[in-house]
Design an enzyme around this catalytic site. Structure first.
Site, PDB file in Angstrom:
ATOM      1  N   HIS A  97       9.075   9.973   7.157  1.00 52.50           N
ATOM      2  CA  HIS A  97      10.145  10.257   6.201  1.00 52.50           C
ATOM      3  C   HIS A  97      10.822   8.966   5.736  1.00 52.50           C
ATOM      4  CE1 HIS A  97       9.580  14.553   6.805  1.00 52.50           C
ATOM      5  NE2 HIS A  97       9.277  14.191   8.038  1.00 52.50           N
ATOM      6  N   HIS A 101       9.080  10.302  -0.294  1.00 54.78           N
ATOM      7  CA  HIS A 101       8.220  11.052   0.628  1.00 54.78           C
ATOM      8  C   HIS A 101       8.410  12.559   0.477  1.00 54.78           C
ATOM      9  CE1 HIS A 101      12.044  10.862   2.895  1.00 54.78           C
ATOM     10  NE2 HIS A 101      11.668  12.032   3.401  1.00 54.78           N
ATOM     11  N   ASP A 103       8.760  16.297   2.313  1.00 52.36           N
ATOM     12  CA  ASP A 103       9.100  17.084   3.497  1.00 52.36           C
ATOM     13  C   ASP A 103       8.200  18.312   3.494  1.00 52.36           C
ATOM     14  OD1 ASP A 103      11.126  15.337   4.087  1.00 52.36           O
ATOM     15  OD2 ASP A 103      12.755  16.788   3.871  1.00 52.36           O
ATOM     16  N   HIS A 107       8.590  20.396   8.847  1.00 50.43           N
ATOM     17  CA  HIS A 107       9.658  19.448   9.183  1.00 50.43           C
ATOM     18  C   HIS A 107      10.898  20.152   9.734  1.00 50.43           C
ATOM     19  CE1 HIS A 107      11.988  15.854   9.154  1.00 50.43           C
ATOM     20  NE2 HIS A 107      12.589  16.021   7.994  1.00 50.43           N
ATOM     21  N   HIS A 229      17.955  22.225   4.150  1.00 47.56           N
ATOM     22  CA  HIS A 229      16.640  22.062   4.775  1.00 47.56           C
ATOM     23  C   HIS A 229      16.208  23.348   5.489  1.00 47.56           C
ATOM     24  CE1 HIS A 229      17.101  17.653   4.298  1.00 47.56           C
ATOM     25  NE2 HIS A 229      15.793  17.578   4.545  1.00 47.56           N
TER      26      HIS A 229
END
Length: 277
Positions: A97, A101, A103, A107, A229
């Site tokens: 990361h 980049h 995810d 992750h 996330h």
């Protein structure tokens, strides 16, 4: 096979190869002649729309590139050099990361897709760019909200099917300064990201496959719970962080191409990302 037959066979192969090379050269010349601007011209299409320009959305990765945890995420050591060995070769050590980049769902989930399991068709997506530069300029804790998404839809129409929704906060301009991480006296970071309500709206009201930011995290810097996330990635959608040059693409109409790495079981990795217009 007789000696003569062998010679004739070789001649035929050489002639065939020569014709192929001539044809290929002619094709390259035609493409070169078609391009008239500094931006490379490409012959590509996605969703029936031809693309003629390419925008690089990727930062150069180096030992100095800022990371979420504040420690170097990349290093390289030259193992072979041209002077001594006749070729150059570096050995790299890299945190998945780091830099621009991806995810992968894994992750932030127990059993989501690893980076090598992301369907390749989901890595080519219509690009939606939501510009929040004005509010981010006065507030490093600015976030993409449902209102921002509604405003984009009012101006551009419905979100495209299986798109990537990107936040343009202008933060890529701060990569070379302390403002990129925005650490305050209490060791808390300050940079823009996606509000959880906007994330839920995309999950519930769109078929978006990706989310992208020009900052270190999908969640804004001061967040301590990674709520975006945890909402986004476990649904087998992917995210992009540290995207560059979003000012070089339109709010609607570009196609994003994510050159994600393909290492087994990976949670993400530095990616070459570009947009076709």
């Amino acid at each position: 096979m007789c000696h003569h037959c062998v010679i004739e066979s070789v001649k035929e192969r050489m002639l065939s190869r020569r014709q192929m090379l001539v044809g290929g050269a002619a094709g390259v010349a035609a493409i070169a002649a078609a391009g008239s601007s500094a931006t490379p011209s490409v012959a590509a299409s996605h969703g029936g729309v031809s693309s003629t320009k390419v925008a690089d959305m990727t930062h150069v990765i180096s030992e100095e590139f800022p990371t979420y945890f504040g420690v170097p995420g990349f290093k390289k050591e030259q193992k072979f050099n041209f002077k001594e060995h006749g070729f150059n070769l570096f050995e790299m050590t890299v945190n998945e990361h780091t830099g621009t980049h991806i995810d992968a769902p894994l992750h932030f989930s127990k059993d989501g897709n690893s980076v090598d399991e992301i369907p390749v068709e989901n890595l080519v997506a219509p690009l939606v760019v939501i510009d929040i530069k004005a509010k981010a300029a006065g507030n490093p804790d600015a976030q993409v909200t449902p209102e921002d998404i509604k405003n984009w839809i009012s101006a551009n129409g419905p979100l495209p099917e299986k798109c990537c929704v990107a936040m343009n906060s202008g933060w890529d301009a701060h990569v070379g300064s302390d403002k990129f991480r925005g650490v305050d006296g209490e060791k808390k970071m300050h940079f823009p990201g996606f509000h959880i309500d906007a994330t839920k709206m995309l999950l519930e009201e769109s078929s978006a496959v990706g989310m992208a930011v020009d900052t270190l995290s999908l969640d804004y810097g001061i967040s301590g719970d990674f709520v975006t996330h945890y909402a986004w990635l476990p649904t087998n959608r992917w995210g992009l962080e540290n995207l560059a040059n979003l000012d070089n693409v339109p709010a609607k109409g570009a196609t994003l191409v994510v050159g994600a790495p393909k290492h087994k079981g990976g949670t993400g990795g530095p990616s070459r990302v570009f947009a076709l217009m």
